[in-house]
Scaffold this motif. Structure first.
Motif, PDB file in Angstrom:
ATOM      1  N   HIS A 164       1.089  -0.713   0.167  1.00 42.71           N
ATOM      2  CA  HIS A 164      -0.172   0.146   0.071  1.00 42.71           C
ATOM      3  C   HIS A 164       0.566   0.960  -0.034  1.00 42.71           C
ATOM      4  O   HIS A 164       0.815   2.102   0.688  1.00 42.71           O
ATOM      5  CB  HIS A 164      -1.149   0.019   1.114  1.00 42.71           C
ATOM      6  N   LEU A 165       1.346   1.483  -1.279  1.00 44.77           N
ATOM      7  CA  LEU A 165       2.114   2.205  -1.223  1.00 44.77           C
ATOM      8  C   LEU A 165       2.477   2.277  -2.718  1.00 44.77           C
ATOM      9  O   LEU A 165       2.425   1.567  -3.540  1.00 44.77           O
ATOM     10  CB  LEU A 165       3.520   2.185  -0.442  1.00 44.77           C
ATOM     11  N   ALA A 166       3.330   3.619  -3.216  1.00 41.76           N
ATOM     12  CA  ALA A 166       3.094   4.237  -4.416  1.00 41.76           C
ATOM     13  C   ALA A 166       4.610   3.236  -4.957  1.00 41.76           C
ATOM     14  O   ALA A 166       5.547   3.896  -4.608  1.00 41.76           O
ATOM     15  CB  ALA A 166       2.662   5.422  -5.142  1.00 41.76           C
ATOM     16  N   VAL A 167       4.753   2.664  -5.976  1.00 43.49           N
ATOM     17  CA  VAL A 167       6.124   2.736  -6.556  1.00 43.49           C
ATOM     18  C   VAL A 167       6.088   3.044  -7.824  1.00 43.49           C
ATOM     19  O   VAL A 167       5.357   3.018  -9.204  1.00 43.49           O
ATOM     20  CB  VAL A 167       6.542   1.225  -6.369  1.00 43.49           C
TER      21      VAL A 167
ATOM     22  N   LEU B 225      -2.152   3.248  -9.453  1.00 43.94           N
ATOM     23  CA  LEU B 225      -2.116   3.531 -10.527  1.00 43.94           C
ATOM     24  C   LEU B 225      -3.931   3.988 -10.211  1.00 43.94           C
ATOM     25  O   LEU B 225      -4.872   4.505 -10.043  1.00 43.94           O
ATOM     26  CB  LEU B 225      -2.889   2.309 -11.417  1.00 43.94           C
ATOM     27  N   GLU B 226      -4.827   2.946  -8.416  1.00 48.10           N
ATOM     28  CA  GLU B 226      -5.843   4.096  -8.347  1.00 48.10           C
ATOM     29  C   GLU B 226      -5.164   4.526  -7.442  1.00 48.10           C
ATOM     30  O   GLU B 226      -6.433   5.833  -7.037  1.00 48.10           O
ATOM     31  CB  GLU B 226      -6.056   3.010  -6.829  1.00 48.10           C
ATOM     32  N   LEU B 227      -4.287   5.131  -6.949  1.00 51.93           N
ATOM     33  CA  LEU B 227      -4.358   6.669  -6.107  1.00 51.93           C
ATOM     34  C   LEU B 227      -4.708   7.403  -7.247  1.00 51.93           C
ATOM     35  O   LEU B 227      -5.639   8.862  -6.847  1.00 51.93           O
ATOM     36  CB  LEU B 227      -3.016   6.617  -5.406  1.00 51.93           C
ATOM     37  N   VAL B 228      -3.947   7.817  -8.356  1.00 57.00           N
ATOM     38  CA  VAL B 228      -4.520   8.900  -9.117  1.00 57.00           C
ATOM     39  C   VAL B 228      -5.329   9.084 -10.369  1.00 57.00           C
ATOM     40  O   VAL B 228      -5.750   9.065 -11.591  1.00 57.00           O
ATOM     41  CB  VAL B 228      -2.843   8.514 -10.140  1.00 57.00           C
ATOM     42  N   GLY B 229      -5.548   7.590 -10.363  1.00 57.69           N
ATOM     43  CA  GLY B 229      -7.210   7.409 -11.212  1.00 57.69           C
ATOM     44  C   GLY B 229      -6.661   7.021 -13.018  1.00 57.69           C
ATOM     45  O   GLY B 229      -7.693   6.988 -13.155  1.00 57.69           O
TER      46      GLY B 229
END
Length: 752
Positions: A387-390, A407-411
């Motif tokens: 659960h971190l952006a890579v 991808l989920e974070l930025v849509g």
């Protein structure tokens, strides 16, 4: 005398007989054929002498003349002829003359045939001798004929190549002993031994030896064979010697190269093999043998389908065919079974060409990357599920990897971002130049391994990210990009701001009552204010209220901590919703009266299983907030109603609703507190139940409270298996709901 061809006439007869013999002598039969020809001529000579003697005795009176001449055939071929013309004397008896003529003709025919054979044999012998002599004199190999004389070798005839080795001429070597020409005894003994062996076995003997010359040591390959006895009754031998020094040197170099090549193959950590165009194994190295537990004898010459399962062999064959058809190398991943399961190999395959430039085989070099693949899978699984952006960037700042969390974070989808410019896609315009420069410094100097910035989502929402950047390098140490792991700290920053505000609130809330208490006590203790006076009683009331406020703040903090840590257990009992509502409304009625707010309560008798004191605490807190944020003269509606689960669509749509707490077919009870206050903005709705949250930091000073009330409410409701939410319109008011499971008739009867 008459000359004519025999054509049935009875007066005279002329007979012509000829024969042509054509024989070809090969190199291998050189010495033996020569001897056979000589023996044949001797036999022919003896036979001719016998025939001529018989002819002279039996027909001398008829032979008057003979002649040799050449016959020119229509084809242009010339043949040697020998002929005799004979006048036959007439006798009285015609029959006797006819018989004698026939006998004579037959006898002459036989004589002529023998003579023609001799003539042709002599010519063939001369031609063969000329050919052999030419070959003998010009041959690059050493040749000659020798005899054994005691413990020495007598040279009868040697060619020029042999003479050159001795530094002599062929004529100078003729009829000389080898010892006289300086041949060392060790060579003499060796040669004599081989000659004796050939004499015993009556077959050629081949051997190799090293010969010292002025130019250095030479390696020679010799063959000796017996041919005949000499006139002196000594054994005569022919020899042929070839200088194979260059060939031996080439073979030695080849053997050394092969040994080096085999050493490289056998000590290589990779499996190396060759297969032909029919997928038959031509070569495998030791690593291949050890890895797959096979030997060269077991696998060479066999097809890959005989060694591997069909599915695996088919993939091997397909890759081999690609190499042969394209004539270029390929790099592929292949799998092969071992005792502990399937292993993955990275294989480089390339073609081998024959002299005509046609690919005839495929060489494969396979390295086991199973452990690396497993490690990659573990890392990839970690990167894909963390659960971190890579984010992975190449040296030009283009995206080459993103994980699902990012991808989920930025849509965005993966296809939308891979290959895109990181800075132009995800950063506000005013930040791009600075961040690009920072990225270049990271590539060149490994600076800025930790940084914090704002990125834009697809919907243009700003998210605050904290990045940990790792510089990626190739085997030569050159920077090829970065791998960054980022944490979305947007909520954390909000919480930190909330905490800062809370600390400010709490410090104020604590200092204010403490200051009031401290001041009141000073006034009373100093005697400046009489404790029995109206002013004294007012000072004491202020101190009491301040102490109560301080105790409430501390209690709220401690209670929320105990609730969230599970240190407080619920004491559930069967409760009546109406009773709970009445008790809660009684607690806030005085406060509502002071604020001149109407409290409209609509209780219903609905059974539920709950901790009554905690539910009253929730209801009281909601009513207290409604009174605080409602204007004078407004109304607060306090209601309850049962609902079936299938009608709880609003509950199911909540973000914090979990499947374990929502039962679509179970009946529920919903409490509702509606006010006509200022309302809550949309951006505050989702965080209204968070700890330390205040819609406005000034509210704590104006309205009192700590920002923990709604967080406590949410925790209590969730521990009852329920949910809490709010609907609000800014400037019109808010409605707080919380849902709890309702006790069914069967459950109520069972409990009773």
């Amino acid at each position: 005398m008459h000359l004519f061809f025999y054509c049935g006439l009875s007066l005279s007869l002329f007979v012509v007989v000829y024969c042509i013999v054509d024989r070809q002598i090969t190199k291998r039969q050189l010495v033996a054929e020569l001897q056979q020809v000589k023996e044949q001529l001797q036999q022919e000579r003896l036979e001719r002498e016998r025939v001529e003697q018989a002819l002279q005795q039996g027909a001398s009176q008829f032979c008057k003349n003979s002649k040799e001449w050449e016959h020119l055939a229509p084809s242009g071929e010339r043949s040697g002829l020998f002929g005799r013309t004979t006048n036959l004397q007439k006798r009285d008896a015609p029959l006797q003359q006819s018989e004698e003529r026939c006998q004579l003709a037959t006898l002459c025919s036989e004589v002529y045939e023998e003579l023609c054979l001799r003539k042709q044999a002599e010519e063939a012998l001369q031609q063969s001798q000329s050919t052999l002599r030419s070959f003998f004199d010009s041959a690059s190999m050493m040749m000659g004929i020798v005899e054994l004389v005691d413990d020495d070798i007598l040279h009868i005839s040697d060619n020029a190549t042999t003479a050159k080795l001795f530094g002599l001429t062929p004529e100078a070597m003729q009829n000389r002993l080898a010892s006289e020409m300086g041949v060392p005894p060790k060579y003499l003994r060796k040669w004599i031994a081989h000659y004796r062996k050939a004499e015993r076995t009556r077959s050629p003997v081949k051997f190799e030896y090293f010969h010292d010359t002025a130019q250095g040591q030479r390696c020679l390959s010799a063959t000796v064979c017996p041919i005949a006895l000499s006139p002196s009754n000594r054994s005569r031998f022919a020899y042929v010697v070839e200088d194979i020094s260059d060939r031996k040197l080439a073979e030695k170099v080849l053997q050394e190269n092969q040994a080096q090549f085999q050493g490289i193959l056998d000590n290589s950590p990779a499996s190396i093999y060759l297969t032909d165009s029919q997928n038959r194994y031509l070569l495998i190295n030791r690593r291949y043998e050890n890895l797959f537990n096979v030997t060269k004898e077991e696998i060479l010459g066999k097809n890959i389908y005989e060694i591997w399962p069909d599915e695996i062999a088919e993939k091997f064959a397909t890759n081999n065919q690609k190499v042969l058809e394209s004539g270029t190398s390929i790099e592929v991943e292949e799998v092969a079974p071992l005792e502990d399961g399937l292993h993955t190999y990275i294989t480089v395959k390339f073609p081998l060409y024959d002299a005509n430039g046609v690919p005839y085989a495929v060489c494969g070099i396979s390295t086991d990357i199973t452990e690396r693949k497993q490690a990659e899978q573990r890392w990839r699984s970690l990167l894909e599920n963390v659960h971190l952006a890579v984010v992975g960037l190449d040296q030009n700042g283009k995206l080459n990897y993103v994980n699902p969390y990012f991808l989920e974070l930025v849509g965005y989808t993966k296809a939308e971002v891979i290959g895109q410019d990181w800075f132009e896609t995800f950063f506000p315009l005013h930040q791009r130049k600075r961040l690009q420069n920072s990225y270049l410094e990271l590539l060149e100097k490994d600076f800025y391994t930790h940084n914090q910035n704002v990125i834009l989502t697809k919907s243009s929402e700003e998210r605050v990210m904290a990045w940990n950047n790792t510089l990626l390098k190739d085997l030569q140490g050159n920077a090829i990009g970065t791998l960054s792991i980022g944490e979305d700290i947007t909520e954390r920053q909000v919480i930190e701001r909330m905490k800062d505000e809370f600390i400010s609130i709490v410090s104020h809330e604590i200092r204010t009552p403490l200051a009031s208490i401290h001041g009141a006590l000073n006034l009373l203790s100093s005697g400046l204010v009489d404790t029995h006076s109206e002013k004294g009683r007012r000072v004491m009331d202020i101190a009491a209220e301040s102490a109560e406020r301080l105790v409430r703040l501390v209690n709220d903090i401690l209670e929320l901590e105990r609730l969230e840590s599970g240190k407080i257990s619920l004491s559930k009992q069967i409760c009546n919703a109406a009773d709970l509502m009445l008790k809660a409304s009684e607690k806030v009625q005085i406060m509502a009266n002071r604020a001149e707010i109407t409290l409209s309560v609509s209780p219903q008798t609905i059974q539920l299983e709950a901790d009554g004191d905690r539910i009253i605490q929730v209801l009281t807190n909601l009513l207290d907030n409604a009174i605080k944020f409602s204007s004078k003269g407004s109304t607060i509606w306090f209601t309850v109603e049962p609902q079936l689960g299938e009608n709880n669509k609003k509950v199911e749509d909540l973000e914090d609703c979990s499947p374990s707490s929502v039962h679509p077919i179970s009946p529920t009870i919903v409490f509702k507190v509606k006010d006509e206050g200022r309302g809550i903005s949309d951006d505050q709705i989702d965080s209204i139940f968070d700890r330390f949250h205040q819609v406005d930091a000034s509210d704590s000073r104006k309205k009192g409270g700590t920002g923990l009330g709604l967080a406590i409410c949410r925790t209590i409701v969730q521990q009852h298996g329920g949910q809490i939410w709010v609907e609000s319109t800014l400037g019109e008011g808010s409605t707080f709901y919380f849902m709890l499971p309702m006790l069914t008739v069967e459950e109520y009867d069972y409990d009773n």
